[in-house]
Design an enzyme around this catalytic site. Structure first.
Site: not given
Length: 329
Positions: A119, A156, A211, A293
């Site tokens: 992101h 995030e 992430h 993650e």
């Protein structure tokens, strides 16, 4: 597994403890670099409880869908919300972000590593741009999303960028040449297809997309996402499935040791490894690449770890040791 850590930064509000204990033991995952792991949980579609930069559901079409209208809903909190998670000013948009320092001499001299901070802190300011569809080989999906956030509102995108910078420093100390797909030096993105392309064009020896998940409270732990075999449209992962699996195993094993975190209790069957074939960032890669993650931002206990600078340094250390192990063979 007991989760403890130093003071958090930024501070987090007090939350009630989880009612159910963590059920996943890590004892079987620790030996060596976990090269003996052979169990991969294949998760179809995007229903594994987490979705990252290119983890929104998509449907293959022969023509790109219209970019007008709202983005298709994602499978968790990682979608544009219309709220401002952080203040970001517009920045130039280079094709990729390179390390500012020359590679030092060390065991990784001559090796290239691409780090993809999931992101972008400015994505929320550019809904039309990140909602437009891009071809990810097997189907079309949104360019990017805003990512998720802790319940207290820490994005995030801030987490991933901080860990990516820490990881870059550690790898450069080992002599690697490190490139980031973005370093908060562009106003949004890059799109998921460009994220893969940056690694491909750099001829990276290893690529890692960082992430944090946005699953339900009580879902805890990390997992590493491996590319599955795909040959469809512009996607052909056959050459990278094997080396990517080894990269993911080594990162997972070292992440356990460095952080003390347990593998996910909601995907991967306790292995900390998940294989997926729906992610453009993996499907379009021609170099060994995995996603990690690091934890679930929507669980208060995981969020306490993710918002700790000391824990993030441990996370970066675990990733670095896994990449070094992979590249040195």
């Amino acid at each position: 597994m007991s989760y403890t850590g130093p003071d958090f930064d930024p501070p987090q509000p007090r939350r009630s403890p989880l009612r159910r204990p963590l059920t996943v033991a890590i004892a079987a995952l620790v030996p060596g670099a976990l090269l003996g792991w052979g169990v991969y949980a294949a998760v179809g579609g995007s229903d594994d409880g987490g979705s990252g930069a290119d983890r929104a559901g998509g449907v293959r079409t022969s023509q790109p869908p219209s970019s007008s209208g709202p983005a298709a809903p994602t499978d968790d909190a990682k979608r544009p919300t219309g709220t401002s998670p952080s203040a970001t000013t517009a920045k130039p948009s280079p094709s990729n972000s390179k390390s500012a320092l020359p590679a030092a001499s060390g065991p990784l001299k001559g090796k290239v590593v691409v780090i993809d901070p999931g992101h972008n802190p400015g994505n929320f300011q550019h809904p039309s741009e990140i909602n437009r569809k891009v071809n990810v080989g097997t189907h079309w999906k949104e360019c990017d999303t805003t990512g998720t956030a802790t319940n207290a509102g820490w994005p995030e995108a801030n987490f991933t960028l901080d860990v990516a910078r820490r990881l870059r420093t550690l790898l450069e100390e080992q002599g690697a040449t490190v490139k980031l797909t973005q370093d908060d030096d562009r106003s949004y993105g890059p799109c998921v297809d460009e994220r893969a392309r940056i690694g491909n064009e750099a001829e990276a020896d290893a690529a890692l997309s960082i992430h944090a998940d946005g699953s339900g409270s009580g879902n805890r732990g990390f997992h590493v996402i491996l590319p599955g075999p795909v040959r469809d449209g512009e996607a052909d992962t056959r050459a990278i499935v094997g080396p990517s699996a080894e990269l993911g195993q080594r990162i997972a094993g070292n992440f356990v040791r460095a952080t003390g975190s347990a593998p996910s209790n909601y995907v991967g069957g306790g292995t900390g490894l998940v294989t997926r074939t729906d992610l453009g960032g993996l499907n379009l890669s021609t170099v060994p690449k995995v996603f990690i993650e690091c934890g679930n931002m929507r669980d208060s206990k995981d969020a306490a770890l993710l918002t700790s600078g000391a824990w993030r340094q441990k996370a970066a250390q675990g990733m670095s040791e896994g990449i070094v192990s992979f590249l040195r063979g």
